[in-house]
Design a protein around this motif. Structure first.
Motif, mmCIF file in Angstrom:
data_model
loop_
_atom_site.group_PDB
_atom_site.id
_atom_site.type_symbol
_atom_site.label_atom_id
_atom_site.label_comp_id
_atom_site.label_asym_id
_atom_site.label_seq_id
_atom_site.Cartn_x
_atom_site.Cartn_y
_atom_site.Cartn_z
ATOM 1 N N ILE A 25 -2.618 -0.538 0.404
ATOM 2 C CA ILE A 25 -1.960 -1.937 -0.230
ATOM 3 C C ILE A 25 -1.371 -1.297 -1.518
ATOM 4 O O ILE A 25 -1.548 -0.736 -2.221
ATOM 5 N N GLY A 26 -0.129 -2.383 -1.517
ATOM 6 C CA GLY A 26 0.734 -2.192 -2.881
ATOM 7 C C GLY A 26 1.816 -1.213 -2.967
ATOM 8 O O GLY A 26 2.157 -0.671 -1.986
ATOM 9 N N THR A 27 2.511 -1.001 -4.008
ATOM 10 C CA THR A 27 3.525 -0.190 -4.243
ATOM 11 C C THR A 27 3.518 0.261 -5.476
ATOM 12 O O THR A 27 3.268 -0.148 -6.562
ATOM 13 N N PRO A 28 3.160 1.711 -5.647
ATOM 14 C CA PRO A 28 3.196 2.751 -4.626
ATOM 15 C C PRO A 28 1.691 2.217 -3.538
ATOM 16 O O PRO A 28 0.752 1.648 -4.220
ATOM 17 N N PRO A 29 1.744 2.513 -2.442
ATOM 18 C CA PRO A 29 0.393 2.315 -1.510
ATOM 19 C C PRO A 29 -0.793 3.003 -1.944
ATOM 20 O O PRO A 29 -0.584 4.315 -2.001
ATOM 21 N N LEU A 30 -2.003 2.666 -1.911
ATOM 22 C CA LEU A 30 -3.088 3.097 -2.403
ATOM 23 C C LEU A 30 -4.052 2.955 -1.259
ATOM 24 O O LEU A 30 -4.074 1.758 -0.665
ATOM 25 N N ASN A 31 -4.987 3.846 -0.942
ATOM 26 C CA ASN A 31 -5.811 3.726 0.283
ATOM 27 C C ASN A 31 -7.205 2.832 0.070
ATOM 28 O O ASN A 31 -7.730 2.784 -0.869
ATOM 29 N N TYR A 32 -7.785 2.158 0.789
ATOM 30 C CA TYR A 32 -8.710 1.350 0.852
ATOM 31 C C TYR A 32 -9.646 1.371 2.339
ATOM 32 O O TYR A 32 -8.791 1.169 3.083
ATOM 33 N N THR A 33 -10.874 1.337 2.124
ATOM 34 C CA THR A 33 -11.608 1.348 3.204
ATOM 35 C C THR A 33 -12.251 -0.197 3.569
ATOM 36 O O THR A 33 -13.080 -0.691 2.782
ATOM 37 N N VAL A 34 -11.994 -0.562 4.550
ATOM 38 C CA VAL A 34 -12.486 -1.948 5.229
ATOM 39 C C VAL A 34 -13.068 -1.966 6.554
ATOM 40 O O VAL A 34 -12.807 -1.100 7.140
ATOM 41 N N ALA A 35 -14.012 -2.757 6.743
ATOM 42 C CA ALA A 35 -14.921 -3.030 7.737
ATOM 43 C C ALA A 35 -13.906 -3.773 8.739
ATOM 44 O O ALA A 35 -13.423 -4.719 8.349
ATOM 45 N N VAL A 36 -14.100 -3.472 9.936
ATOM 46 C CA VAL A 36 -13.383 -3.995 11.070
ATOM 47 C C VAL A 36 -14.192 -5.164 11.517
ATOM 48 O O VAL A 36 -15.263 -4.785 12.198
ATOM 49 N N ASP A 37 -13.911 -6.079 11.337
ATOM 50 C CA ASP A 37 -14.917 -7.442 11.805
ATOM 51 C C ASP A 37 -14.281 -8.304 12.640
ATOM 52 O O ASP A 37 -13.640 -9.136 12.200
ATOM 53 N N THR A 38 -14.897 -8.401 13.688
ATOM 54 C CA THR A 38 -14.279 -9.350 14.881
ATOM 55 C C THR A 38 -14.837 -10.730 14.508
ATOM 56 O O THR A 38 -14.389 -11.716 15.288
ATOM 57 N N GLY A 39 -15.973 -10.863 13.729
ATOM 58 C CA GLY A 39 -16.489 -12.131 13.558
ATOM 59 C C GLY A 39 -15.765 -13.077 12.499
ATOM 60 O O GLY A 39 -16.311 -14.054 12.233
ATOM 61 N N SER A 40 -14.874 -12.591 11.830
ATOM 62 C CA SER A 40 -14.075 -13.225 10.958
ATOM 63 C C SER A 40 -12.817 -13.194 10.865
ATOM 64 O O SER A 40 -12.397 -12.225 11.532
ATOM 65 N N ALA A 41 -12.143 -13.796 10.046
ATOM 66 C CA ALA A 41 -10.657 -13.716 10.098
ATOM 67 C C ALA A 41 -9.860 -13.366 8.895
ATOM 68 O O ALA A 41 -8.394 -13.062 8.868
ATOM 69 N N ASP A 42 -10.673 -13.169 7.849
ATOM 70 C CA ASP A 42 -9.958 -12.857 6.517
ATOM 71 C C ASP A 42 -9.978 -11.427 6.117
ATOM 72 O O ASP A 42 -10.911 -10.784 6.525
#
Length: 373
Positions: A25-42
């Protein structure tokens, strides 16, 4: 096969409880760890981790949002910025910056959530990130590797999220395709549970949300109580309503039925953690029936629908097809290591013992899944 308009994203397991992907995310891009969740949309990021001053392209709207979970809630403000996944960039993607995360039981190292459900579920009123990616097909597929299994030797990661495609080399048979019952949730008809030849029946038109954002399987209390009646020494845990413990040494065979097929769960996937050591004799010597484990199936007091999470998904290859007709497909995994098994609806063979190595399996006795009100 992965092409120019498809992605194969490695997933990381967090104590066999939640699976995450790396985004930038961003400029410059930085790494983030996110859960893959098929139960939500956001998509949202933890404000204590997300550096709002590091990106020159971040736009803070300061519009508030709240996402309520069955276990806690997340709130904060809405922003937008460039979001990338393996070099594929979506400019001005809307996401939340969570300034308050209360009782959501998110494992350490997980910095946010990437929702994979339909837009009308979005509390941010935003198109889900994966749907903004330039993909050749509006589908994604998931393979999750069990922590106690060596998995497919060609897959060094803890799982794979394939976007715009599926990995046919991972499957060993035809797909069981089920039409979704809602245009925005990943919910399909659920046929019931087979516990060592005992059928836990469910009412006609019962649905199950296929939810990668939880490890557990949740259902109505009467059905879950009937389910655990087939486990030796099972009882509801005092102070933890809806959760049950049972003797770790003997676990029945369990199959979940969808459509015209039922799928076997590995014994280890029926266990969240060792609950207690409670010797039942005076000599103090540990016997196999002295160990109690917490079950991965739990009782929900409201509603008739089910939530089916990673305990099931680790035993199949799953394709989420957002094209018409919208559907979910399950297929057996192409590896003996997984003991992935699908058979016509009927009665399986007798139960088998759970090996002592599974007695100390540890996971969280909590789950991340969206409260769908």
């Amino acid at each position: 096969m992965v092409g120019q308009d498809s992605l194969s994203v490695p997933l990381q397991s967090h104590q066999d409880f939640l699976w995450t992907a790396q985004i930038q995310i961003g400029t410059p891009p930085l790494n983030y760890t996110v859960a893959v969740d098929t139960g939500s949309a956001d998509m949202w990021l933890d404000a204590s981790i997300f550096n709002t001053s590091a990106s020159s392209t971040l736009d803070k709207t300061h519009q508030a949002f709240t996402i309520r979970y069955d276990m806690g809630e997340v709130s904060g403000y809405i922003a937008s910025d460039h979001v990338s996944l393996q070099g594929r960039k979506v400019e001005n993607q809307t996401f939340g910056i969570a300034t308050n995360i209360s009782d959501a039981n998110i494992p350490q190292g997980v910095q946010g959530v990437m929702g994979m459900a339909g837009q009308r579920l979005s509390r941010l009123q935003a198109t889900p990130f994966w749907q903004n990616l330039p993909l050749n097909r509006s589908i994604f597929s998931i393979y999750l590797k069990s922590m106690n299994q060596s998995g497919i030797s060609a897959v060094p990661s803890d799982g794979i999220l394939s976007l715009g495609t599926m990995n046919e080399s991972m499957i060993a048979g035809p797909f069981n395709n089920l039409a979704t019952v809602n245009p925005d949730t990943w919910s399909v008809p659920f046929s019931g549970i087979n516990v060592s030849n005992h059928i836990v029946q469910v009412p006609f038109n019962t649905n199950a949300v296929i939810d990668s954002g939880t490890i557990m399987v949740g259902g109505p209390r009467n059905a879950i109580e009937e389910f655990y009646s087939q486990f030796d020494g099972a009882s509801e845990i005092r102070g933890e309503p809806g959760f049950f413990s049972f003797q770790c040494a003997s676990v029945p065979q369990v199959y979940l039925a969808f459509g015209n097929a039922q799928y076997k769960l590995k014994p280890a996937d029926l266990i969240l953690s060792e609950a207690q050591y409670a010797p039942d004799d005076r000599d103090g010597q540990p016997d196999s029936d002295d160990f109690k484990c917490v079950g991965s199936f739990f009782a929900m007091d409201a509603g008739t629908s089910w939530i089916v999470g990673g305990s099931f998904l680790k035993n199949v290859y799953t394709v989420f097809n957002n094209e018409m007709p919208r559907q979910i497909g399950f297929a057996p995994l192409n590896a003996k290591t997984f003991e992935s098994e699908v058979l016509p609806v009927g009665l399986p063979s007798n139960a088998r013992l759970l090996s002592p190595s599974h007695w100390i399996l540890a996971c969280f006795v909590a789950a991340l899944y969206i409260f769908r009100s």
